[in-house]
Write a protein that holds these residues in place. Structure first.
Motif, PDB file in Angstrom:
ATOM      1  N   THR A   1       0.803  -1.228   0.000  1.00  0.00           N
ATOM      2  CA  THR A   1       0.000   0.000   0.000  1.00  0.00           C
ATOM      3  C   THR A   1       0.837   1.280   0.000  1.00  0.00           C
ATOM      4  O   THR A   1       0.407   2.288  -0.565  1.00  0.00           O
ATOM      5  N   PHE A   2       1.982   1.280   0.656  1.00  0.00           N
ATOM      6  CA  PHE A   2       2.901   2.431   0.548  1.00  0.00           C
ATOM      7  C   PHE A   2       4.338   1.916   0.441  1.00  0.00           C
ATOM      8  O   PHE A   2       5.149   2.105   1.360  1.00  0.00           O
ATOM      9  N   PRO A   3       4.667   1.286  -0.707  1.00  0.00           N
ATOM     10  CA  PRO A   3       5.992   0.692  -0.885  1.00  0.00           C
ATOM     11  C   PRO A   3       7.129   1.695  -0.803  1.00  0.00           C
ATOM     12  O   PRO A   3       8.252   1.339  -0.414  1.00  0.00           O
ATOM     13  N   GLN A   4       6.860   2.957  -1.147  1.00  0.00           N
ATOM     14  CA  GLN A   4       7.905   3.976  -1.115  1.00  0.00           C
ATOM     15  C   GLN A   4       8.385   4.270   0.305  1.00  0.00           C
ATOM     16  O   GLN A   4       9.413   4.923   0.487  1.00  0.00           O
ATOM     17  N   GLU A   5       7.671   3.771   1.316  1.00  0.00           N
ATOM     18  CA  GLU A   5       8.053   3.999   2.711  1.00  0.00           C
ATOM     19  C   GLU A   5       8.730   2.778   3.334  1.00  0.00           C
ATOM     20  O   GLU A   5       9.033   2.762   4.531  1.00  0.00           O
ATOM     21  N   THR A   6       8.980   1.756   2.539  1.00  0.00           N
ATOM     22  CA  THR A   6       9.484   0.496   3.077  1.00  0.00           C
ATOM     23  C   THR A   6      10.863   0.652   3.702  1.00  0.00           C
ATOM     24  O   THR A   6      11.220  -0.098   4.615  1.00  0.00           O
ATOM     25  N   GLY A   7      11.644   1.608   3.249  1.00  0.00           N
ATOM     26  CA  GLY A   7      12.961   1.828   3.847  1.00  0.00           C
ATOM     27  C   GLY A   7      12.865   2.137   5.333  1.00  0.00           C
ATOM     28  O   GLY A   7      13.607   1.568   6.148  1.00  0.00           O
ATOM     29  N   VAL A   8      11.945   3.015   5.719  1.00  0.00           N
ATOM     30  CA  VAL A   8      11.738   3.339   7.131  1.00  0.00           C
ATOM     31  C   VAL A   8      11.115   2.167   7.868  1.00  0.00           C
ATOM     32  O   VAL A   8      11.571   1.763   8.950  1.00  0.00           O
ATOM     33  N   VAL A   9      10.064   1.601   7.293  1.00  0.00           N
ATOM     34  CA  VAL A   9       9.325   0.533   7.976  1.00  0.00           C
ATOM     35  C   VAL A   9      10.215  -0.680   8.221  1.00  0.00           C
ATOM     36  O   VAL A   9      10.202  -1.276   9.309  1.00  0.00           O
ATOM     37  N   SER A  10      11.013  -1.068   7.226  1.00  0.00           N
ATOM     38  CA  SER A  10      11.872  -2.243   7.383  1.00  0.00           C
ATOM     39  C   SER A  10      12.915  -2.023   8.461  1.00  0.00           C
ATOM     40  O   SER A  10      13.245  -2.953   9.221  1.00  0.00           O
ATOM     41  N   ALA A  11      13.446  -0.805   8.570  1.00  0.00           N
ATOM     42  CA  ALA A  11      14.423  -0.513   9.626  1.00  0.00           C
ATOM     43  C   ALA A  11      13.760  -0.563  10.997  1.00  0.00           C
ATOM     44  O   ALA A  11      14.347  -1.063  11.968  1.00  0.00           O
ATOM     45  N   VAL A  12      12.533  -0.049  11.106  1.00  0.00           N
ATOM     46  CA  VAL A  12      11.788  -0.118  12.368  1.00  0.00           C
ATOM     47  C   VAL A  12      11.610  -1.573  12.793  1.00  0.00           C
ATOM     48  O   VAL A  12      11.913  -1.959  13.934  1.00  0.00           O
ATOM     49  N   LEU A  13      11.125  -2.396  11.869  1.00  0.00           N
ATOM     50  CA  LEU A  13      10.819  -3.790  12.217  1.00  0.00           C
ATOM     51  C   LEU A  13      12.085  -4.579  12.511  1.00  0.00           C
ATOM     52  O   LEU A  13      12.107  -5.390  13.442  1.00  0.00           O
ATOM     53  N   LYS A  14      13.137  -4.373  11.711  1.00  0.00           N
ATOM     54  CA  LYS A  14      14.348  -5.175  11.887  1.00  0.00           C
ATOM     55  C   LYS A  14      15.075  -4.812  13.177  1.00  0.00           C
ATOM     56  O   LYS A  14      15.828  -5.630  13.740  1.00  0.00           O
ATOM     57  N   TYR A  15      14.863  -3.603  13.668  1.00  0.00           N
ATOM     58  CA  TYR A  15      15.408  -3.242  14.983  1.00  0.00           C
ATOM     59  C   TYR A  15      14.480  -3.684  16.108  1.00  0.00           C
ATOM     60  O   TYR A  15      14.896  -4.358  17.052  1.00  0.00           O
ATOM     61  N   LEU A  16      13.210  -3.333  16.001  1.00  0.00           N
ATOM     62  CA  LEU A  16      12.303  -3.469  17.138  1.00  0.00           C
ATOM     63  C   LEU A  16      11.973  -4.922  17.471  1.00  0.00           C
ATOM     64  O   LEU A  16      12.014  -5.326  18.641  1.00  0.00           O
ATOM     65  N   LEU A  17      11.624  -5.719  16.460  1.00  0.00           N
ATOM     66  CA  LEU A  17      11.144  -7.069  16.755  1.00  0.00           C
ATOM     67  C   LEU A  17      12.216  -7.965  17.355  1.00  0.00           C
ATOM     68  O   LEU A  17      11.968  -8.624  18.378  1.00  0.00           O
ATOM     69  N   PRO A  18      13.425  -8.053  16.793  1.00  0.00           N
ATOM     70  CA  PRO A  18      14.443  -8.886  17.442  1.00  0.00           C
ATOM     71  C   PRO A  18      14.785  -8.409  18.847  1.00  0.00           C
ATOM     72  O   PRO A  18      14.998  -9.219  19.761  1.00  0.00           O
ATOM     73  N   THR A  19      14.818  -7.073  19.046  1.00  0.00           N
ATOM     74  CA  THR A  19      15.172  -6.527  20.354  1.00  0.00           C
ATOM     75  C   THR A  19      14.130  -6.897  21.401  1.00  0.00           C
ATOM     76  O   THR A  19      14.447  -7.403  22.489  1.00  0.00           O
ATOM     77  N   ARG A  20      12.861  -6.674  21.079  1.00  0.00           N
ATOM     78  CA  ARG A  20      11.812  -6.943  22.053  1.00  0.00           C
ATOM     79  C   ARG A  20      11.590  -8.445  22.235  1.00  0.00           C
ATOM     80  O   ARG A  20      11.283  -8.912  23.339  1.00  0.00           O
ATOM     81  N   ALA A  21      11.730  -9.212  21.170  1.00  0.00           N
ATOM     82  CA  ALA A  21      11.567 -10.661  21.306  1.00  0.00           C
ATOM     83  C   ALA A  21      12.684 -11.258  22.160  1.00  0.00           C
ATOM     84  O   ALA A  21      12.439 -12.176  22.951  1.00  0.00           O
ATOM     85  N   ASP A  22      13.903 -10.760  22.012  1.00  0.00           N
ATOM     86  CA  ASP A  22      15.002 -11.238  22.866  1.00  0.00           C
ATOM     87  C   ASP A  22      14.678 -10.997  24.345  1.00  0.00           C
ATOM     88  O   ASP A  22      14.879 -11.876  25.190  1.00  0.00           O
ATOM     89  N   ARG A  23      14.189  -9.799  24.652  1.00  0.00           N
ATOM     90  CA  ARG A  23      13.862  -9.475  26.048  1.00  0.00           C
ATOM     91  C   ARG A  23      12.696 -10.324  26.546  1.00  0.00           C
ATOM     92  O   ARG A  23      12.688 -10.787  27.687  1.00  0.00           O
ATOM     93  N   MET A  24      11.727 -10.508  25.684  1.00  0.00           N
ATOM     94  CA  MET A  24      10.562 -11.318  26.043  1.00  0.00           C
ATOM     95  C   MET A  24      10.973 -12.752  26.350  1.00  0.00           C
ATOM     96  O   MET A  24      10.551 -13.340  27.357  1.00  0.00           O
ATOM     97  N   ILE A  25      11.820 -13.329  25.506  1.00  0.00           N
ATOM     98  CA  ILE A  25      12.283 -14.702  25.719  1.00  0.00           C
ATOM     99  C   ILE A  25      13.103 -14.789  27.001  1.00  0.00           C
ATOM    100  O   ILE A  25      12.969 -15.748  27.773  1.00  0.00           O
ATOM    101  N   ALA A  26      13.934 -13.779  27.256  1.00  0.00           N
ATOM    102  CA  ALA A  26      14.722 -13.776  28.489  1.00  0.00           C
ATOM    103  C   ALA A  26      13.819 -13.708  29.720  1.00  0.00           C
ATOM    104  O   ALA A  26      14.056 -14.398  30.722  1.00  0.00           O
TER     105      ALA A  26
END
Length: 571
Positions: A315-340
């Motif tokens: 729906t807004f592919p031109q914004e994928t640069g920002v969105v992908s950086a958000v997800l690639k930082y946020l999800l691994p970081t929060r999932a690591d803490r959650m698993i810990a």
């Protein structure tokens, strides 16, 4: 869970067999054995190919099944829920091949599609030992010669470098950032003396993965090996990484769900009493319920962000640069803490290689720590967001496409066709999800989530004021600037939660959606991470845990839009 993909994902998961059956090809027990032996799961890989997973890496116009990105997310998530080694080992073919779709060049793109569809493993040759994530400093060189190129140099820490057929190599063909090309290197077509694979690296997590390297020595490649226009290799790879980073969300959602399931299932025969970690009879002490509820809320927060991000590619592919950086930082970081956190709740049982959990928790915890490192590590993704600060602040109040946002947030809506040509290295107007935050907060003002949304909006507006004063620091980014980028990812994820809450139709009678239960819990976690913890209503933790346990005990996924899973059910 995307509503329209549920039948396909259920059928795929069912075809992989019940992972709780020890003799199954893709069972937890088999994955544990392979991990101990540090062996690549070839038999499981063959099973995934037989079920056609590789077809979802190839766009429909090339004969594949890649039409909707959320479908790929859910299929990879199903694999990662069972075993992250296999998910990473198989999905790396997507990153290796994606340059052929981002910068299509016939016949190279057609040949790439043919190989992937046939089940060949494809690797991505990006990194070099001396330069790591600094792709611009890469020294592997391809000299143009009559009829093609001569490739020389070493690519390092490459997933599947030894076992793959083809590697998409980022090679220097000129000077500066515009001096790179992506070359499709088919190892079966090279002279044997012109390359050699390096020994497999031993790793703490994903022990069975084939991570190694490859050395080229004057290897000849035909001219048609080049993907895309000359000297656009870096742009091709960076656009491809936008897609792979977004899909890496599956590699955090899968292990996160696996960890939650293990704790919600409770101790098995011979396990220690609840005071040593775990539960007895489904009743947690208040502190245990809080830990479980926080983990569940983090998991659902991650899911909402991933779904909006993956659907947003359409729906807004031109914004994928920002969105992908958000997800690639946020999800691994929060999932690591959650698993810990869940590991602390389990106590000693979380560390055992064998025992009543069959070593599953310690394995997934080890494996998941790797996710934050590849396809751009934590600092790389934060730095990408820092580069967007000025644009995000300047366009914070700009209009956004309401229909596009609604489609991104509502899993029941059909998606527009995938248009990879619309990807951009930098955004022109920031993020639609963030620009919509004032409207999203207003939409829930009269609901139980309203006060939390108002506080999130206040946090975001303060951050925008800071970003408006930002001046790019150059190569050395101060710590407080990275902290601002971290807050930005939290605001984006909170806005994604509100977007799903405003636009998605909840499953009928689902307690997780009643009175905005999951939204309140997820927004509470965002505010706590932003340094503004909110009081939680009495009984909220217990309600959330009960809703998640109901999904587990009825054989459904621990997702916002649940579907049937292959694990054995109790009712």
């Amino acid at each position: 869970m995307t509503i329209t993909t549920a039948p396909a994902v259920e059928a795929f998961d069912r075809a992989l067999g019940d992972p709780g059956e020890p003799d199954g090809v893709f069972s937890y027990a088999r994955c544990n054995e392979l991990d101990k032996a540090e062996a690549f799961p070839d038999e499981i890989c063959a099973l995934l190919n037989a079920q056609g997973l590789q077809r979802h890496y190839v766009p429909e116009e090339y004969g594949g099944a890649l039409g909707e990105v959320p479908v790929v997310l859910e299929l990879l998530r199903a694999v990662a829920r069972r075993d992250l080694t296999m998910a990473i080992g198989h999905s790396k073919t997507f990153l290796g091949a994606v340059g052929a779709w981002v910068s299509p060049t016939d016949p190279a793109s057609q040949e790439m599609a043919r190989q992937v569809l046939e089940g060949a493993a494809i690797s991505s040759g990006l990194t070099e030992q001396a330069h790591g994530s600094d792709l611009v400093s890469g020294q592997v060189r391809a000299e143009e010669v009559p009829g093609g190129f001569r490739l020389t140099g070493e690519k390092w820490a490459i997933n599947n470098a030894t076992r793959c057929r083809t590697i998409a190599v980022l090679a220097r063909t000129g000077d500066g950032p515009r001096g790179f090309d992506v070359l499709m290197v088919d190892k079966t077509a090279l002279a044997p003396e012109s390359f050699r694979c390096l020994p497999k690296f031993r790793t703490h997590g994903i022990r069975g993965a084939n991570i190694s390297g490859i050395v080229f020595d004057n290897a000849f490649l035909p001219a048609e090996a080049r993907l895309g226009r000359p000297r656009t290799g870096l742009e091709t790879m960076l656009k491809g990484l936008q897609l792979s980073r977004t899909l890496c969300s599956a590699l955090s959602l899968g292990p996160g769900e696996h960890a939650l399931r293990l704790v919600l299932e409770g101790p098995g025969p011979g396990a220690p009493p609840s005071g040593s970690g775990g539960r007895t009879g489904g009743a947690e002490r208040p502190e245990e319920a809080r830990t479980l509820a926080d983990a569940g809320a983090d998991h659902l927060l991650n899911e909402a962000a991933a779904q909006v991000g993956c659907r947003g590619i359409h729906t807004f592919p031109q914004e994928t640069g920002v969105v992908s950086a958000v997800l690639k930082y946020l999800l691994p970081t929060r999932a690591d803490r959650m698993i810990a956190d869940l590991g602390r709740l389990l106590g000693t049982r979380a560390r055992l290689v064998d025992g009543d959990l069959d070593g599953r928790f310690q394995k997934l915890a080890r494996d998941h720590r790797v996710v934050g490192l590849f396809d751009g590590n934590t600092l790389v993704n934060l730095n990408m967001l820092v580069n967007e600060f000025a644009t995000l602040a300047r366009h914070a109040e700009a209009p956004y496409d309401e229909e596009a946002l609604r489609t991104a947030a509502d899993p029941g809506r059909p998606l527009p066709p995938l248009n990879l040509a619309a990807l951009r290295l930098t955004t022109r107007a920031g993020s639609s999800v963030l620009r919509a935050l004032p409207d999203l907060a207003a939409a829930v003002a009269g609901t139980p989530a309203g006060p939390l949304a108002a506080r999130l909006l206040g946090q975001y507006r303060r951050l925008v004021a800071e970003l408006a004063e930002h001046r790019h620091p150059g190569l050395k980014v101060p710590r407080h600037v990275f902290a601002q980028a971290d807050r930005l990812t939290l605001c984006w994820a909170g806005a994604a939660v509100l977007a799903v809450a405003a636009h998605a139709a909840p499953p009928e009678g689902d307690p997780l959606w009643a009175d905005g239960l999951w939204q309140r819990a997820a927004l509470g976690r965002v505010l706590a991470a932003l340094g503004e913890p909110a009081e939680r209503p009495a009984g909220q933790d217990q309600e959330l845990v009960r809703a998640l346990r109901d999904r587990l005990e009825s054989g459904r996924s621990l997702t916002l839009m649940p579907h049937r899973v292959a694990e054995g059910v109790t009712r």
